[in-house]
Design a protein around this motif. Structure first.
Motif, PDB file in Angstrom:
ATOM      1  N   THR A 353      21.190 -12.543 -20.372  1.00  0.00           N
ATOM      2  CA  THR A 353      20.921 -11.263 -19.712  1.00  0.00           C
ATOM      3  C   THR A 353      20.927 -10.114 -20.695  1.00  0.00           C
ATOM      4  O   THR A 353      20.044  -9.231 -20.657  1.00  0.00           O
ATOM      5  N   ALA A 354      21.902 -10.101 -21.601  1.00  0.00           N
ATOM      6  CA  ALA A 354      21.996  -9.027 -22.583  1.00  0.00           C
ATOM      7  C   ALA A 354      20.787  -9.039 -23.515  1.00  0.00           C
ATOM      8  O   ALA A 354      20.281  -7.975 -23.901  1.00  0.00           O
ATOM      9  N   ALA A 355      20.315 -10.219 -23.877  1.00  0.00           N
ATOM     10  CA  ALA A 355      19.128 -10.317 -24.717  1.00  0.00           C
ATOM     11  C   ALA A 355      17.896  -9.783 -23.985  1.00  0.00           C
ATOM     12  O   ALA A 355      17.092  -9.034 -24.552  1.00  0.00           O
ATOM     13  N   LEU A 356      17.751 -10.151 -22.715  1.00  0.00           N
ATOM     14  CA  LEU A 356      16.601  -9.705 -21.932  1.00  0.00           C
ATOM     15  C   LEU A 356      16.592  -8.190 -21.808  1.00  0.00           C
ATOM     16  O   LEU A 356      15.540  -7.543 -21.918  1.00  0.00           O
ATOM     17  N   GLU A 357      17.756  -7.615 -21.590  1.00  0.00           N
ATOM     18  CA  GLU A 357      17.853  -6.149 -21.488  1.00  0.00           C
ATOM     19  C   GLU A 357      17.419  -5.468 -22.778  1.00  0.00           C
ATOM     20  O   GLU A 357      16.927  -4.335 -22.762  1.00  0.00           O
ATOM     21  N   ARG A 358      17.581  -6.156 -23.900  1.00  0.00           N
ATOM     22  CA  ARG A 358      17.235  -5.611 -25.214  1.00  0.00           C
ATOM     23  C   ARG A 358      15.852  -6.053 -25.680  1.00  0.00           C
ATOM     24  O   ARG A 358      15.483  -5.835 -26.827  1.00  0.00           O
ATOM     25  N   GLY A 359      15.097  -6.722 -24.788  1.00  0.00           N
ATOM     26  CA  GLY A 359      13.724  -7.086 -25.113  1.00  0.00           C
ATOM     27  C   GLY A 359      13.566  -8.403 -25.826  1.00  0.00           C
ATOM     28  O   GLY A 359      12.630  -8.575 -26.615  1.00  0.00           O
ATOM     29  N   LEU A 360      14.445  -9.366 -25.552  1.00  0.00           N
ATOM     30  CA  LEU A 360      14.350 -10.692 -26.160  1.00  0.00           C
ATOM     31  C   LEU A 360      14.464 -11.751 -25.077  1.00  0.00           C
ATOM     32  O   LEU A 360      15.394 -11.722 -24.267  1.00  0.00           O
ATOM     33  N   ILE A 361      13.560 -12.717 -25.085  1.00  0.00           N
ATOM     34  CA  ILE A 361      13.584 -13.823 -24.132  1.00  0.00           C
ATOM     35  C   ILE A 361      14.099 -15.078 -24.827  1.00  0.00           C
ATOM     36  O   ILE A 361      13.484 -15.578 -25.774  1.00  0.00           O
ATOM     37  N   VAL A 362      15.260 -15.550 -24.378  1.00  0.00           N
ATOM     38  CA  VAL A 362      15.795 -16.857 -24.757  1.00  0.00           C
ATOM     39  C   VAL A 362      16.164 -17.561 -23.456  1.00  0.00           C
ATOM     40  O   VAL A 362      15.766 -17.128 -22.380  1.00  0.00           O
ATOM     41  N   ASN A 363      16.931 -18.641 -23.532  1.00  0.00           N
ATOM     42  CA  ASN A 363      17.229 -19.411 -22.326  1.00  0.00           C
ATOM     43  C   ASN A 363      18.644 -19.933 -22.372  1.00  0.00           C
ATOM     44  O   ASN A 363      19.137 -20.324 -23.436  1.00  0.00           O
ATOM     45  N   ALA A 364      19.295 -19.944 -21.203  1.00  0.00           N
ATOM     46  CA  ALA A 364      20.624 -20.532 -21.056  1.00  0.00           C
ATOM     47  C   ALA A 364      20.505 -21.754 -20.146  1.00  0.00           C
ATOM     48  O   ALA A 364      20.628 -21.632 -18.922  1.00  0.00           O
ATOM     49  N   PRO A 365      20.263 -22.952 -20.686  1.00  0.00           N
ATOM     50  CA  PRO A 365      20.118 -24.143 -19.846  1.00  0.00           C
ATOM     51  C   PRO A 365      21.417 -24.550 -19.165  1.00  0.00           C
ATOM     52  O   PRO A 365      21.393 -25.275 -18.172  1.00  0.00           O
ATOM     53  N   ASN A 366      22.538 -24.118 -19.717  1.00  0.00           N
ATOM     54  CA  ASN A 366      23.833 -24.282 -19.065  1.00  0.00           C
ATOM     55  C   ASN A 366      24.747 -23.165 -19.540  1.00  0.00           C
ATOM     56  O   ASN A 366      24.336 -22.323 -20.356  1.00  0.00           O
TER      57      ASN A 366
END
Length: 398
Positions: A353-366
């Motif tokens: 979530t913090a990455a998305l707010e800062r303009g970065l898309i990653v993933n948390a599979p768990n």
């Protein structure tokens, strides 16, 4: 700009899409290279690539040209007819997988469909009729259709759909467990060279070599799910090629057509003789549009050296993550541009979530893993930008 905005689409999504889908956090409208923009115009650096799908990033000219040109000629003819792109792609896959002249290719529309075909292939390895067992690994993922789900080693995903297709046994990912489980009643061993949905988890050293030796000894098929690891992502065309083995079959999807839906089962050697006419098929599988796009993507990857580049870029990412020095980082896993971060605490969703707010898309599979799978075209400058934002997101979640 689109009339749809980030404040207006949520209710529409909830009212119209099946509840099996988790509500998304943002609505994307366009992309270019390794970047996407949402409907409000906010820019994001995409380090997930549609879950290892967009090999060439977004709106790559080779993909756009292939889609446009082929759509103006021929899109679909069913599997009653052959087309030039279909034959070209089958021959290309035989070459880059190393299946060679004895290889065969079956085309479907997704990874799950490719694994369904692999399940049927395993059932055809009957021997004298006593081969009824199929081995798969715990904490694995092979898809959500019923056969692929039966292979998936995640009980939480299966329990609502019991009873599963019988005959599949899930074992620990250790050489000792494999040695104890395999015998002459095993038709196939199905596994991911790297467990992507588990958080990019590597198999133990020597596991693939032991799997190849034991399956050959007992007459079982070795079927590798290369749906997430394939098409150059790990620094080889396919992950098995970095381990000095040859499987009996592999399944391919995701990155093969850069975002256009397609899946494939490729067989090697004697496994190519198991299927006979009428035992499997697909109306849309191998259609000229999908196979034309896949040829364009694979050709671009090959001619621009992206397979080899993935190794160095992956090393840069892993070294950069380690250099962040965050107490949240327990280990950095994976190969090439398929990277997993094992965390010391279950804060992966907060980092995401913090990455998305800062303009970065990653993933948390768990809750304890971050998955990173940028387009193969990612630049060093974009990797450096990713590392800065990831460090900020980790600090925010700490």
């Amino acid at each position: 700009m689109s009339m749809t905005t980030q404040t207006g689409w949520n209710d529409r999504f909830g009212a119209s899409l099946m509840r099996s889908l988790t509500p998304p956090k943002i609505m994307l409208e366009r992309g270019r290279g390794c970047r996407v923009w949402d409907v409000d115009g906010k820019e994001y650096l995409d380090f997930l690539a549609g879950i290892a799908v967009n090999s060439l990033g977004h709106a790559h000219p080779a993909v756009v040209e292939a889609v446009t040109d082929q759509a103006s000629k021929l899109m679909h003819v069913s599997n009653y007819f052959a087309t030039p792109p279909q034959l070209e792609l089958a021959e290309r896959l035989k070459r880059i997988t190393g299946a060679g002249d004895a290889g065969r290719v079956y085309f479907g529309n997704s990874g799950a469909e490719a694994n369904e075909a692999a399940f049927k292939l395993a059932r055809l390895n009957k021997g004298d009729g006593s081969r009824t067992r199929i081995l798969a690994l715990q904490n694995s993922f092979h898809g959500r259709t019923m056969g692929a789900l039966a292979l998936t080693g995640k009980p939480a995903l299966r329990e609502d759909f019991e009873p599963m297709i019988p005959g599949v046994e899930h074992i620990d990912s250790t050489i000792e467990a494999l040695e104890a489980a395999i015998d002459d009643q095993v038709a196939a061993l199905v596994l991911e060279p790297i467990k992507g949905e588990a958080g990019v988890v590597d198999l133990p050293e020597g596991f693939l070599a032991a799997a190849r030796a034991l399956t050959e000894q007992h007459g079982a098929l070795l079927i590798l799910d290369e749906i997430q690891t394939g098409v150059g992502r790990t620094g080889s065309w396919f992950a098995f090629q970095g381990h000095g083995i040859t499987p009996d079959a592999i399944t391919i999807a995701k990155g093969i057509a850069g975002g256009f839906p397609i899946g494939a089962l490729v067989t090697f050697g004697w496994a190519s003789d198991l299927f006979s006419a009428g035992q499997h098929g697909s109306t849309f599988g191998g259609n000229p549009l999908a196979t034309r796009v896949a040829n364009a993507v694979l050709g671009e990857i090959e001619t621009t050296g992206l397979v080899e580049a993935a190794r160095g870029k992956g090393e840069r990412i892993r070294a950069g993550i380690a250099a962040i020095g965050s107490p949240l980082v327990d280990e950095v896993r994976g190969e090439g541009l398929l990277v997993g971060i094992g965390l010391t605490r279950p804060v992966a969703p907060a980092i995401n979530t913090a990455a998305l707010e800062r303009g970065l898309i990653v993933n948390a599979p768990n809750e304890s893993s971050i998955r990173i799978a940028p387009p193969l075209i990612v630049s060093d400058a974009e990797i450096d930008e990713f590392l800065v934002i990831l460090a900020q997101a980790m600090e925010a979640a700490a």
